[in-house]
Design an enzyme around this catalytic site. Structure first.
Site, short mmCIF file in Angstrom:
data_model
loop_
_atom_site.label_atom_id
_atom_site.label_comp_id
_atom_site.label_asym_id
_atom_site.label_seq_id
_atom_site.Cartn_x
_atom_site.Cartn_y
_atom_site.Cartn_z
N GLY A 91 27.48 8.69 23.46
CA GLY A 91 26.81 9.57 24.39
C GLY A 91 26.29 10.81 23.68
N CYS A 92 25.42 11.53 24.39
CA CYS A 92 24.78 12.70 23.77
C CYS A 92 25.79 13.84 23.58
CB CYS A 92 23.59 13.13 24.60
SG CYS A 92 23.91 13.28 26.37
N TYR A 93 26.45 14.24 24.66
CA TYR A 93 27.46 15.30 24.51
C TYR A 93 28.54 14.89 23.51
CZ TYR A 93 25.77 17.72 28.80
OH TYR A 93 25.04 18.39 29.74
#
Lengths: 343, 343, 343, 343
Positions: free
Chosen positions: B148-150
């Site tokens: 995921g990005c975070y």
């Protein structure tokens, strides 16, 4: 490899040029000058260049620059005309991204830019660097005047109509909108985000320096006198120009779409969209393309041409690289094959 | 050439993948599926791809996709786990940009994603695609769970501290901020520009799906239990994640800067900035880099790590291409050498 | 009618003060000074005031200002402390929107602001103008130090926890985000829209002047020493501050929501939202409210408080008007009953 | 007190109406309907109304609405014409903020809006609510058609020229730009911040519903046929319309500035700026003013009028309140004396 120097690399035009040149396969960057930042690593000022460029800014020095094959000027107006004569005399070719060599008439230049031209002789030799208009002459040029951003968007949208003599050239309207990077990177209260964010306005309606430049380009291909109303506006975004162009038909235009497609067939950077399209500026963000949409609202006599470019790319640094490619016999698209950043 | 298929190419992750893949020198795009847009040319939906891609969207079809060397899933959560088993069985390698294979524990997955996992066996085999952590295993993987990005931004900023056992892992704080493209392209009142423009807010503070993912990554390298407070926020911009990470030192850390520089020496996409730097998200706009700045404010016991990525690039599609390069034995940076678009 | 003068009315704090004061029913604006703009009509600089205000900027002149009942300073730091002693001596009350009188300790002031304090005696008398903390003393004050924007948002979010002794005051974290108007209206490359638009970054992490101010406020109500990590960030929007506050519980807090609701019962400008709310900065755009949301993620020991204000209103000019209302015996909300501009 | 009901209060026009009405001294809000949100407190949907409004949305019910003195429709097109006949018959006055009663010719309405008009008789009675044109008739009206946003900005900019017969009415151009709130609050991929942020485009160039409305207004005051090219554009900001209007002079106009100042003398909400001004949309953010700047570039025959409004205020809800004030014999500016929020 082309040995390239850049004079004045600290503004937005400069960093855009660097973004394109550091990945250009045929360019060796040998010098980037800035009086204000001399000694500082370029990638300290522009974090996006970390890992791509190991040069520091240096003091501008004509002798050192003369060793380049090509020098780009990304300087304020009035600088290139001081240094270009020596460079050209030394065999160095020059592309000026500022306005010093854009207007052919030195008196007109003086009137709009408020200073006498420093080298009218060289001005006479300079080629206006719009490849879609002057490609053969650019190839041979020693000195290229890279077009302004608004003039590029407006000219590409109007040229086919004016060349074909289809429209009343005395009542043209260019309603143009630009992102804020067009105003440059100088400290200026008027361009603070607190001033220009979430707001929209026109500016310089009484007279903007790009007016005579657009008029000159169109007059060069028109059989009739050119009257043009040009109104620039500021859009609360960073990059992009949208020109909305209005022209009154003076004859039955036949298939307008075909006129444009035929005019730009083979042009690598002009993309005529399907009839009645609405190009978005983001579709050219960071790339050298001009995308054009054609309309004839309500089948009336007014043609509306929508023309979008990225003001820093096709409107400045990208077109300069395109001109360089032409001048040095490279494929015109070398180093300019990126895809626009969307979203 | 790697024969590549993309399932679900209409969202932001999909178009970013296409932006990178159409200029990748070793990729042949053979299929892009979308139920909703089947039959439509991809470049009609995404104007930036005009001239770069001549494919139309097709209906998703496992048999046809099986002919690919690699299939990317840029689909909503829950789709890849339905199709991946057949593809993998057919010898096709898979990179899932959604969350289906990110959490190793199927019960935890079910708890956070609200559905039973469709293929727990394959889940066990999947490799978490953070190259800075799992490079050798990614090279051999048949199925990669793209992070995921975070979690990418947070993990890269915290890994060196946790691996070295220097901080109290029970009181970590990840205060993260994302541009709106992280929410995807689905029609959603909450993401209208009229709703999110010119405003800032936190969301999902009680519990966000990326919390267990970050915790799992850190727990994997920590000798002590991981307690993490994760607060995501929405920034009125399109691209970019900024993670502000707080950790309490549990020992004298010595030269923190050296710890990070040593940990990421040789990493092509992690850039440790000079001590006390403030990385900007724009410095990674459109590129696969993570840039990190380190602080110890007022010489107190709290370390502050600032970590920025482009959520669509290193946070999604760029990292997926990096994983693909690893899986197919290419140089890890192939097709990922762009310069960030600045300004 | 209160006769009001404003020193330094050209910045964002100044124009916000004018926006509020020109419609305040009990205020007569008699003088607005600006060295740079003396002689120019205020509404020529700020078009939103056309039709509301007929004054021109004048040269600052203590004698003329002394005729006012109240003088607001909306000046750079270091100006008010030069003029306030004479004004106060002349019987004129003063509200300083800059930082000159915020830190009680002149040595600390000197350390953070880089100049010696010009009137330590008056500093000792000054009241810190946070009505929710010092209402009775503000009513009687001759000189009010209007709080900083970050300190207002952070203090209102943390006060109930610290006052009740519920949290470990040695490990507080204030992760704060501000719109760009907080940086003022001075010409500054770093605040151009081309620089700060579409990007996000932290700044001044090693030490920001609002750190000692927040610490002083909290220390004033804490039985234990205050250790605070304060990280400010810049959001690409014009107005608004969002403080995300982290505190470790040191005891069973019971009903946290009730603690806050009880603390702020009757406060006209503090709005405690329902438990687990996510306040948006736009919900306070242009108004004097602070809206607060409370969280205890995953039922762990870390409390997260979300606190939003408009940095120019409750964070500056609105709070100054609130203080004026208190000082002159008016209803505290007089002239401050606008509804936030949404969208 | 005027007993007021609002049908359809969940969109941007609705919340703007509420923002103005909750502080209007002569209005008692008695009912706000929304099928989708019935039962929900209005201030839960719009946080800016917390503390100002204690109503919940209710199901629309003609009988209950009939008890109001006035009902505003802030509904999609086609709703008001279903309910207005009963309300008017019951003695309730109506202001429709949608388009149902704007075009006098029901056939033209059907052609542009794609449905048959439900009450052509009432349409004939409806008054077009542009106070600067129809003030006396609005005072007496039972049913007011509140003008569109673009038509308000364009008409106010062109009326003086057309009324005086000074321009060629067959070649008018209205190049208009609007913030995104003009598109409403419905879930719509095209209006996501990821789609419209940082980009600019024209839309509906072949034909927009506001074209016949502008044409109708101008034709009503013109001795010669009106030919108009209208091109709307979308600006990446939330509020504001900027109309750039082009007209060819057909006679010596004398003192153009005086023509406009005289036409709008005494108008409380039309502000003619000094000659050659460039009004900014932010100068009218949140207020009911139209600000106008006049130009005659290069002293040629084309007049350029710049006209700005807030699309939600003078372009919708503010003008509706202005009409209400007229209909109920109040001072026209009651409740409309705010100062624009700047910056």
């Amino acid at each position: 490899m082309i040995k390239v120097g850049i004079v004045g690399g600290t503004g937005y035009t400069g960093v855009e040029l660097l973004r394109l040149l550091v990945v250009h396969p045929q360019v060796a960057l040998v010098q980037i000058t800035s009086r204000a930042e001399a000694g500082r690593r370029v990638s300290d000022l522009y974090g996006n260049l970390r890992g791509h460029l190991d040069l520091a800014f240096s003091e501008p020095d004509v002798a050192a620059l003369s060793a380049c094959d090509l020098v780009f000027f990304a300087t304020p107006n009035g600088t290139a005309m001081q240094m270009a004569p020596q460079l050209v005399a030394a065999g160095c070719r020059v592309i000026d991204l500022a306005a010093d060599f854009r207007l052919r008439d030195p008196l007109q230049w003086e009137q709009w830019y408020g200073m006498a031209h420093a080298c009218p002789d060289l001005l006479e030799e300079a080629i206006y660097g719009l490849p879609e208009l002057n490609r053969p002459r650019i190839r041979e040029a020693r000195l290229v005047a890279n077009p302004g951003c608004y003039p590029t968007a407006a000219a590409l949208g109007l040229l086919p109509l004016v060349e074909q003599g289809m429209v009343d050239t005395s009542t043209l309207v260019a309603d143009c909108k630009s992102g804020v990077s067009g105003a440059g990177r100088a400290a200026n209260t008027a361009m603070l985000m607190g001033e220009v964010g979430e707001s929209f306005k026109a500016y310089s309606v009484p007279g903007h320096r790009h007016l005579p430049e657009i008029r000159q380009t169109l007059a060069g291909v028109s059989a009739t006198p050119v009257g043009l109303t040009f109104v620039p506006h500021l859009v609360p975004m960073i990059r992009g120009i949208h020109a909305t162009l209005y022209a009154r038909l003076s004859m039955d235009p036949g298939d307008l779409q075909a006129v444009f497609e035929s005019r730009y067939a083979g042009e690598p950077f002009v993309d005529v969209l399907p009839w009645a399209s609405h190009p978005e500026t983001r579709s050219v963000r960071g790339v050298n393309h001009c995308r054009i949409g054609l309309h004839r609202p309500q089948d009336a006599d007014t043609v509306v041409v929508l023309s979008v470019i990225d003001n820093l790319t096709k409107g400045a640094a990208g077109q300069a690289v395109q001109n360089m490619n032409l001048m040095f016999g490279l494929a015109e698209t070398t180093g300019l094959d990126q895809v626009a950043l969307l979203p």
